[in-house]
Design a protein around this motif. Sequence first.
Motif, PDB file in Angstrom:
ATOM      1  N   LEU A  49      15.443 -38.912  -0.131  1.00  0.00           N
ATOM      2  CA  LEU A  49      16.724 -37.461   0.262  1.00  0.00           C
ATOM      3  C   LEU A  49      15.914 -37.295   1.453  1.00  0.00           C
ATOM      4  N   LEU A  50      14.193 -37.520   1.155  1.00  0.00           N
ATOM      5  CA  LEU A  50      13.823 -36.851   2.908  1.00  0.00           C
ATOM      6  C   LEU A  50      14.244 -37.634   4.337  1.00  0.00           C
ATOM      7  N   ALA A  51      14.861 -38.887   3.880  1.00  0.00           N
ATOM      8  CA  ALA A  51      14.961 -39.385   5.218  1.00  0.00           C
ATOM      9  C   ALA A  51      16.608 -38.995   5.700  1.00  0.00           C
ATOM     10  N   VAL A  52      17.545 -38.513   4.588  1.00  0.00           N
ATOM     11  CA  VAL A  52      18.392 -37.294   4.676  1.00  0.00           C
ATOM     12  C   VAL A  52      18.457 -36.315   4.891  1.00  0.00           C
ATOM     13  N   LEU A  53      17.034 -35.542   5.239  1.00  0.00           N
ATOM     14  CA  LEU A  53      17.422 -34.794   5.788  1.00  0.00           C
ATOM     15  C   LEU A  53      16.635 -34.371   6.991  1.00  0.00           C
ATOM     16  N   LEU A  54      16.188 -35.355   7.291  1.00  0.00           N
ATOM     17  CA  LEU A  54      16.347 -35.676   8.512  1.00  0.00           C
ATOM     18  C   LEU A  54      16.998 -36.473   9.655  1.00  0.00           C
ATOM     19  N   MET A  55      17.912 -37.482   9.264  1.00  0.00           N
ATOM     20  CA  MET A  55      19.142 -36.935   9.685  1.00  0.00           C
ATOM     21  C   MET A  55      19.988 -35.918   9.995  1.00  0.00           C
ATOM     22  N   PHE A  56      19.759 -35.161   8.693  1.00  0.00           N
ATOM     23  CA  PHE A  56      20.355 -34.105   9.189  1.00  0.00           C
ATOM     24  C   PHE A  56      20.069 -32.370   9.749  1.00  0.00           C
ATOM     25  N   GLY A  57      18.191 -32.476  10.221  1.00  0.00           N
ATOM     26  CA  GLY A  57      17.560 -32.374  10.733  1.00  0.00           C
ATOM     27  C   GLY A  57      18.628 -32.426  12.380  1.00  0.00           C
TER      28      GLY A  57
END
Lengths: 131, 131, 131
Positions: free
Chosen positions: A11-19
């Motif tokens: 989930l944090l990796a997905v949020l990093l991509m989103f960022g």
Amino acid sequence: MKEHLPALVTLLAVLLMFGTAFAVGLARGRYGIQAPATSGHPAFERAFRVQMNTLEATLLFLPTLWVAASYGYASWAGIAGLVWLAGRTWYALAYLREAARRGGGFLVGMVAWAATLLMALAGLGRTLFVG
Amino acid sequence: MKEHLPALVTLLAVLLMFGTAFAVGLARGRYGIQAPATSGHPAFERAFRVQMNTLEATLLFLPTLWVAASYGYASWAGIAGLVWLAGRTWYALAYLREAARRGGGFLVGMVAWAATLLMALAGLGRTLFVG
Amino acid sequence: MKEHLPALVTLLAVLLMFGTAFAVGLARGRYGIQAPATSGHPAFERAFRVQMNTLEATLLFLPTLWVAASYGYASWAGIAGLVWLAGRTWYALAYLREAARRGGGFLVGMVAWAATLLMALAGLGRTLFVG
């Protein structure tokens, strides 16, 4: 399902991509680069490369994370995942400022990714050849 | 977890993506293309397109591979995955030399991907409608 | 495996990515853009951006869908996934015609993605802190 740490890392990796995608949107506005253009200002082009490289790195990382986790290394792969997240976040923030600063975070991310790959290969090999 | 062949194919697909990214890095050095630029020499641009197309193809392939595997086709989907890997490796090596040579490997990869998609759809359909 | 709806959504997301890649191929032929070029005509560039943005959105979506599904929200995450598919299909068809029309479908896709992310975070948090 016991793989809570890999799930959190995912989930944090997905949020990093989103960022990193969000940073591209901001740069579109700030430098007046209308979609579908992907060039026109060095700072926009850096933001775009950060997004694409983060996406590429995530696509290398998530499969090895989960293969490692499914062969019994959920905790160790999750810890390597936290290191990977730290490295990739450092990479993104540094590269957004200056292309020459992207090396350190990139290296940390690569080492952490290589650790999950080795765990995945070790787990698979142990299962196939040791039983 | 019995899906050892899909797991092996997944790791090899990740290594193929890594190889195509590495080829882009080599081409950056050889032709003097500084990041964040992604154009400037035909051989660099071919390497970059090989990387991106491999990434795109992998993102089509890994989900169908694992849905097929989870519906009871782990072995057959894994075998289709080995064919996919052969086709995509051929594609990458041929395209790096000359854009016109990319058709054969591309076709093999597409057929193998379509096979995993059909297995996934068959497995899902059989489960939903036959029970 | 009870996650039939997330599995169906995953296959449809893969087919959507395939469709956007196919549209790029058609645009290459129609406007005479030889690979490895990725620019040269506005309609081709829109098709190319649709493909890339769909790929980026899918890479944000599939991990959150499956983490949410694995923490007990398979049905709700699957329903959010159908909304996501509708939004992303609308986005693709509208953006292929005109860049300015891409907002509505993009927004629907973002909201549906955010829903799967919240389910994933809620499921993970409930498991870790409530037990």
